[in-house]
Motif scaffolding. Sequence first.
Motif, PDB file in Angstrom:
ATOM      1  N   UNK A 389       5.543   2.545  -4.133  1.00 59.52           N
ATOM      2  CA  UNK A 389       4.091   2.572  -3.872  1.00 59.52           C
ATOM      3  C   UNK A 389       3.896   2.787  -2.376  1.00 59.52           C
ATOM      4  N   UNK A 390       3.192   3.888  -2.012  1.00 60.96           N
ATOM      5  CA  UNK A 390       2.933   4.236  -0.610  1.00 60.96           C
ATOM      6  C   UNK A 390       1.432   4.116  -0.331  1.00 60.96           C
ATOM      7  N   UNK A 391       1.135   3.794   0.911  1.00 59.55           N
ATOM      8  CA  UNK A 391      -0.257   3.677   1.365  1.00 59.55           C
ATOM      9  C   UNK A 391      -0.446   4.583   2.580  1.00 59.55           C
ATOM     10  N   UNK A 392      -1.463   5.453   2.520  1.00 60.95           N
ATOM     11  CA  UNK A 392      -1.765   6.398   3.605  1.00 60.95           C
ATOM     12  C   UNK A 392      -3.234   6.225   3.971  1.00 60.95           C
ATOM     13  N   UNK A 393      -3.503   6.280   5.279  1.00 55.43           N
ATOM     14  CA  UNK A 393      -4.897   6.140   5.713  1.00 55.43           C
ATOM     15  C   UNK A 393      -5.754   7.312   5.248  1.00 55.43           C
ATOM     16  N   UNK A 394      -5.272   8.553   5.541  1.00 55.55           N
ATOM     17  CA  UNK A 394      -6.029   9.744   5.188  1.00 55.55           C
ATOM     18  C   UNK A 394      -5.083  10.760   4.559  1.00 55.55           C
ATOM     19  N   UNK A 477       1.819   6.421   7.166  1.00 56.69           N
ATOM     20  CA  UNK A 477       2.225   6.141   5.777  1.00 56.69           C
ATOM     21  C   UNK A 477       3.125   4.916   5.770  1.00 56.69           C
ATOM     22  N   UNK A 478       2.873   3.985   4.836  1.00 54.00           N
ATOM     23  CA  UNK A 478       3.681   2.755   4.704  1.00 54.00           C
ATOM     24  C   UNK A 478       4.242   2.662   3.277  1.00 54.00           C
ATOM     25  N   UNK A 479       5.432   2.152   3.180  1.00 48.68           N
ATOM     26  CA  UNK A 479       6.021   1.839   1.878  1.00 48.68           C
ATOM     27  C   UNK A 479       5.611   0.412   1.523  1.00 48.68           C
ATOM     28  N   UNK A 480       4.683   0.277   0.560  1.00 48.44           N
ATOM     29  CA  UNK A 480       4.145  -1.038   0.214  1.00 48.44           C
ATOM     30  C   UNK A 480       5.127  -1.829  -0.646  1.00 48.44           C
ATOM     31  N   UNK A 481       5.664  -1.200  -1.667  1.00 50.70           N
ATOM     32  CA  UNK A 481       6.573  -1.922  -2.592  1.00 50.70           C
ATOM     33  C   UNK A 481       7.494  -0.914  -3.272  1.00 50.70           C
ATOM     34  N   UNK A 482       8.719  -1.366  -3.565  1.00 49.08           N
ATOM     35  CA  UNK A 482       9.680  -0.542  -4.298  1.00 49.08           C
ATOM     36  C   UNK A 482      10.526  -1.461  -5.181  1.00 49.08           C
TER      37      UNK A 482
END
Length: 526
Positions: A389-394, A477-482
């Motif tokens: 699960x990745x999180x990106x601002x834009x 971009x951040x790796x939230x969970x794996x």
Amino acid sequence: MNQGATTPAVSVGTPSAAELPHTVFPVTESTSNIEAVRKAQELAAKMAFRHDPKFSSALNYFSGQAPTETMAVAQKPAKPPVLRVDALGREIDEHGNVISVTKPSNLSTLKVNINKQKKDAFQILKPQLEVNPEENPHFDSRMGIDKNKILRPKRMSFEFVEEGKWTRDAESLKLKNQFGEAKARELKVKQAHLAKAKDDTNPNFIEVSERAPRKEKPKEVIPDVEWWDASVLTSGVYGDIADGTITDSDLKIAKLTHYIEHPRPIEPPAEAAPPPPQPLKLTKREQKKLRTQRRLAKEKEKQEMIRQGLLEPPKAKVKMSNLMKVLSSEATQDPTKLEREIRTAAAEREQAHVDRNTARKLTPAEKREKKERKLFDDPTTTLETIVSVYKVNKLSHPKTRFKVLMNARQNRLTGCSVMTDEMSVIVVEGNSKVIKRYGKVMLKRINWEEAVKKDEKEGEEEEDEDEDENGGENNKCWLVWQGSVAKPSFHKFHVQECLTESAAKKLFADAGVPHYWDLAVNYTDE
């Protein structure tokens, strides 16, 4: 002869008297000498000395008698006995009778061995009986057989102790110490009555629990008519054709066709087959060692075939550096021609090497198939499903959106990319290898700061441009969970734009994973 002369003494009991020294005694008439001679004769008689007739005259001197003329004459020795043997080689006498000669036996002279031999010779062997001899109808008591001595005792065997024996003995001893022997005797009588009341049980038997009743499968009731015949018969029973005669009126002709009905095969109930054995993973050093061993074995086999004459030995590899070493005398005859041949052979060897490499090289289709097989068909990586699960601002820039979508499809990943005004969440599912490849693309290869959508309008103010640049600098971009899951939640990878956060969360809830959105919302980069 004077009185001081010596005469030979009596010959002792030896094979030849002349072989032993003779004792010499002086001839005297004194009483002491006569007494000495008499003692010597008695001693000789005790020691079983025999008198030799050759020296019989000397014995008379010892006894005090004068020699006579008759004694002076030496007696002639008797003739040796004649050995007579019959046709069988046995010794016989002059009358033809066989002479029995006892053969000497090698008997031990030790007293212990002599006594043992006597005891063995006179030992009486008594029979060993397995059963009581009195039960035998042919037994005679007058034979003097003592059954108590010769009856073989029973062999010792392992016997189990009856349960409660030692407890009863301890209680009996306790009562005996408290109340005396009378009370203990009464207790033993009571125990004997109780034992008789119970069934006779053998303590050597091992107690086995009762077996559970075996449930037998109920037999199926034999039907009046079989199901495959019921649909064909007109009446549906066998009553009309009991005699074995079938007519067209008894059958439904419309259902009889030329088609043959094949029942669907049913696999027998059995356990699933075990998974195939996993390939053994070798280190680089072990792989190199195996290659070396295979190459040496192949070369050794080739040398053996050359030694046996099955293969032609290879020609010597001539180069310009070893020209004089290989061709010592031929090199000086025509050096120009020899050099041309050597260079031609070297070029042929190089071209053969290039051709072999080209033949081994895979085609583009084979390369693509090999790469896909390594990525997607590896049995060690397809056993579990990894989720990231990745999180990106834009994620509004078309270039970054294209990279996210195409890399997911090329790696055969499933998931979704949900974009809102506040943030974007990217979820991918696949095996470990492709998830690792996709993670490098998302976290290293894409420059998220430069991938910010710029306003297409010209002539904007500088303040607006500064705000866009500042917003681009914060894009990341951040790796939230794996982690791994039992099965994937999406069927393919798709991109979805949502106006509100509730719509985005509903998209994840429909897939059964609303917690992915909650993880991305609550994630903070610290």
